[in-house]
Design a protein around this motif. Structure first.
Motif, PDB file in Angstrom:
ATOM      1  N   ASN A 114       0.919  -1.127   0.089  1.00 44.84           N
ATOM      2  CA  ASN A 114      -0.036   0.018   0.067  1.00 44.84           C
ATOM      3  C   ASN A 114       0.758   1.253   0.090  1.00 44.84           C
ATOM      4  O   ASN A 114       1.689   1.487   0.908  1.00 44.84           O
ATOM      5  CB  ASN A 114      -1.001   0.056   1.363  1.00 44.84           C
ATOM      6  N   ARG A 117       1.068   3.505   3.294  1.00 45.03           N
ATOM      7  CA  ARG A 117       1.224   3.082   4.547  1.00 45.03           C
ATOM      8  C   ARG A 117       2.808   2.667   4.609  1.00 45.03           C
ATOM      9  O   ARG A 117       3.652   2.412   3.783  1.00 45.03           O
ATOM     10  CB  ARG A 117       0.582   1.719   4.543  1.00 45.03           C
ATOM     11  N   ASN A 121       3.720   0.203   9.396  1.00 44.03           N
ATOM     12  CA  ASN A 121       2.178  -0.308   9.431  1.00 44.03           C
ATOM     13  C   ASN A 121       1.878  -1.573   8.442  1.00 44.03           C
ATOM     14  O   ASN A 121       1.165  -2.084   9.018  1.00 44.03           O
ATOM     15  CB  ASN A 121       1.519   0.834   8.910  1.00 44.03           C
ATOM     16  N   THR A 122       2.570  -1.601   7.478  1.00 46.86           N
ATOM     17  CA  THR A 122       2.323  -2.573   6.549  1.00 46.86           C
ATOM     18  C   THR A 122       2.546  -3.954   7.354  1.00 46.86           C
ATOM     19  O   THR A 122       2.184  -5.064   7.243  1.00 46.86           O
ATOM     20  CB  THR A 122       3.269  -2.537   5.176  1.00 46.86           C
ATOM     21  N   TYR A 162       8.109   5.043   3.161  1.00 42.51           N
ATOM     22  CA  TYR A 162       6.953   4.724   2.455  1.00 42.51           C
ATOM     23  C   TYR A 162       7.389   4.036   1.417  1.00 42.51           C
ATOM     24  O   TYR A 162       8.570   4.082   0.983  1.00 42.51           O
ATOM     25  CB  TYR A 162       6.102   5.897   1.852  1.00 42.51           C
TER      26      TYR A 162
END
Ligand SMILES: Nc1ncnc2c1ncn2[C@@H]1O[C@H](COP(=O)(O)OP(=O)(O)OP(=O)(O)O)[C@@H](O)[C@H]1O
Length: 375
Positions: A114, A117, A121-122, A162
């Protein structure tokens, strides 16, 4: 989950796709996978190899429950995956557990992460789902440990990035960690190194093999490249499965298949991979009569390879060979199965049948491997 049942067992699996190519045109059925049996055990490594369009991805996705077979069965530790999906209350193993146990790493890692994200977080998501009891600090420590383990240091820096702030190789490592954090039994790695620079491919393959050993995860690799398949299976004592036009035409321990290929198509792939040390001959002409791949909508009768096979005889156009262990004396050291009458006994009609006349012959290693023979 560990049990004495195979992680995956596929029996007589067919996957056919029905397409309508234009507004006025008739429906067409692509026979992507036909009559394939495949068992993947605990800590097992299998690489599927074959020309573009031969059904590798379709078979791989079917093995992990992402593609429904048209017929045949696909079981995870004895539990039919599609029955578990549809009648979850009757299933011995719930579908949710099966989904977690069978993971995939795609060819293009960018598309599976994503973009909004951060890495942390992933990677937190699978841990939150499967280890809800884990504290935030423990989760972070585990993720940082894995990032360091795959060479993404300092982990604190990488975990805040990211996807667009990562290289292709780094994205692929994040995808690999995410799959491993699910604690899977099997990872399908579909051309997982082909989008990387040549210099990074060996590193990524080494990393996958190290983690495979450390986590005792089985791997199903998909590759159009026989040398990558060999690299990935040789160290782990794995197997190579050769696919042709939707069928498994030969499968066995890597060195056996490469040193003693039995199916004429396996010999073509070997010929088309010039950097394989295991090549025994040095012929410049392709061991094939015809370069063009037949249409999977209307595959040849009998043995699907007969239109291209230099060993084809009349019977090959009429009867279809099944995958059988060789009974030939010359194969005594390598009895792994192949779907070719040439591994059958002397009393099979093949041996008395007339050779099929030569078709037009062409050349070109790259057309055989889908344009990337030397990568
Ligand atoms: N969803 C689909 N709908 C229709 N046809 C499909 C679909 N998926 C695959 N096919 C067809 O099924 C056949 C097998 O495709 P598949 O992607 O499994 O082959 P592959 O060996 O993985 O090829 P590649 O190496 O190019 O990825 C091809 O003819 C393909 O066009």
């Amino acid at each position: 989950m560990s049990s004495d049942r195979p992680v995956i067992s596929m029996e007589d699996v067919e996957v056919h796709f029905t397409n309508k190519s234009g507004f006025f045109s008739d429906e067409q059925t692509v026979q992507a996978v036909n009559g394939v049996d495949l068992e993947i055990g605990e800590n097992d490594v299998v690489a599927l190899v074959g020309e573009s369009g031969c059904g590798k991805t379709t078979l791989g996705k079917t093995a992990i429950g992402l593609q429904r077979p048209t017929s045949g069965s696909v079981k995870y530790r004895g539990q039919d995956i599609w029955e578990a999906r549809e009648n979850s209350s009757d299933a011995e193993i719930p579908f949710g557990d099966i989904r977690r146990a069978l993971q995939i790493i795609h060819q293009d890692p960018g598309s599976s992460l994503n973009p909004n994200r951060r890495v942390l977080n992933t990677l937190e998501r699978p841990l939150k789902t499967w280890h809800p009891e884990m504290s935030t600090d423990d989760r972070e420590a585990r993720i940082h440990g894995m990032l360091e383990r795959v060479g993404m240091k300092p982990a604190e820096d990488y975990s805040g990035r990211y996807p667009h702030q990562l290289s292709g190789g780094e994205k692929q490592r994040v995808a690999l960690i995410r799959a491993l954090l699910m604690n899977p039994d099997l990872i399908l790695a579909d051309e997982a190194v082909s989008a990387l620079d040549v210099s990074l491919r060996v590193d990524m393959m080494d990393l996958m093999l190290e983690l495979q050993e450390q986590f005792n995860t089985s791997f199903l690799f998909i590759s159009h490249n026989l040398s990558n398949a060999r690299y990935l299976t040789k160290k782990t004592g794995g197997r190579i499965g050769i696919m042709y036009l939707g069928q498994m035409v030969e499968i066995g321990p890597t060195e056996e298949v490469l040193k003693n290929p039995k199916h004429p198509y396996s010999k073509v792939l070997q010929w088309a991979t010039p950097d394989l040390e295991a090549r025994t001959d040095d012929i410049s002409e392709p061991p094939i009569r015809e370069i063009d791949i037949p249409d999977p909508v209307d595959p040849p009768s009998g043995c699907r390879f007969h239109t291209r096979c230099p060993e084809a005889r009349e019977v090959c156009a009429q009867q279809e060979p099944t995958l059988e262990e060789s009974t030939r004396q010359r194969d005594a050291d390598a009895t792994h199965p192949a779907a070719c009458f040439r591994v059958y006994d002397d009393d099979h009609p093949y041996w008395e049948s007339e050779p099929i006349e030569d078709l037009e012959s062409t050349d070109g290693r790259s057309s055989i491997t889908g344009g990337e023979a030397d990568d």
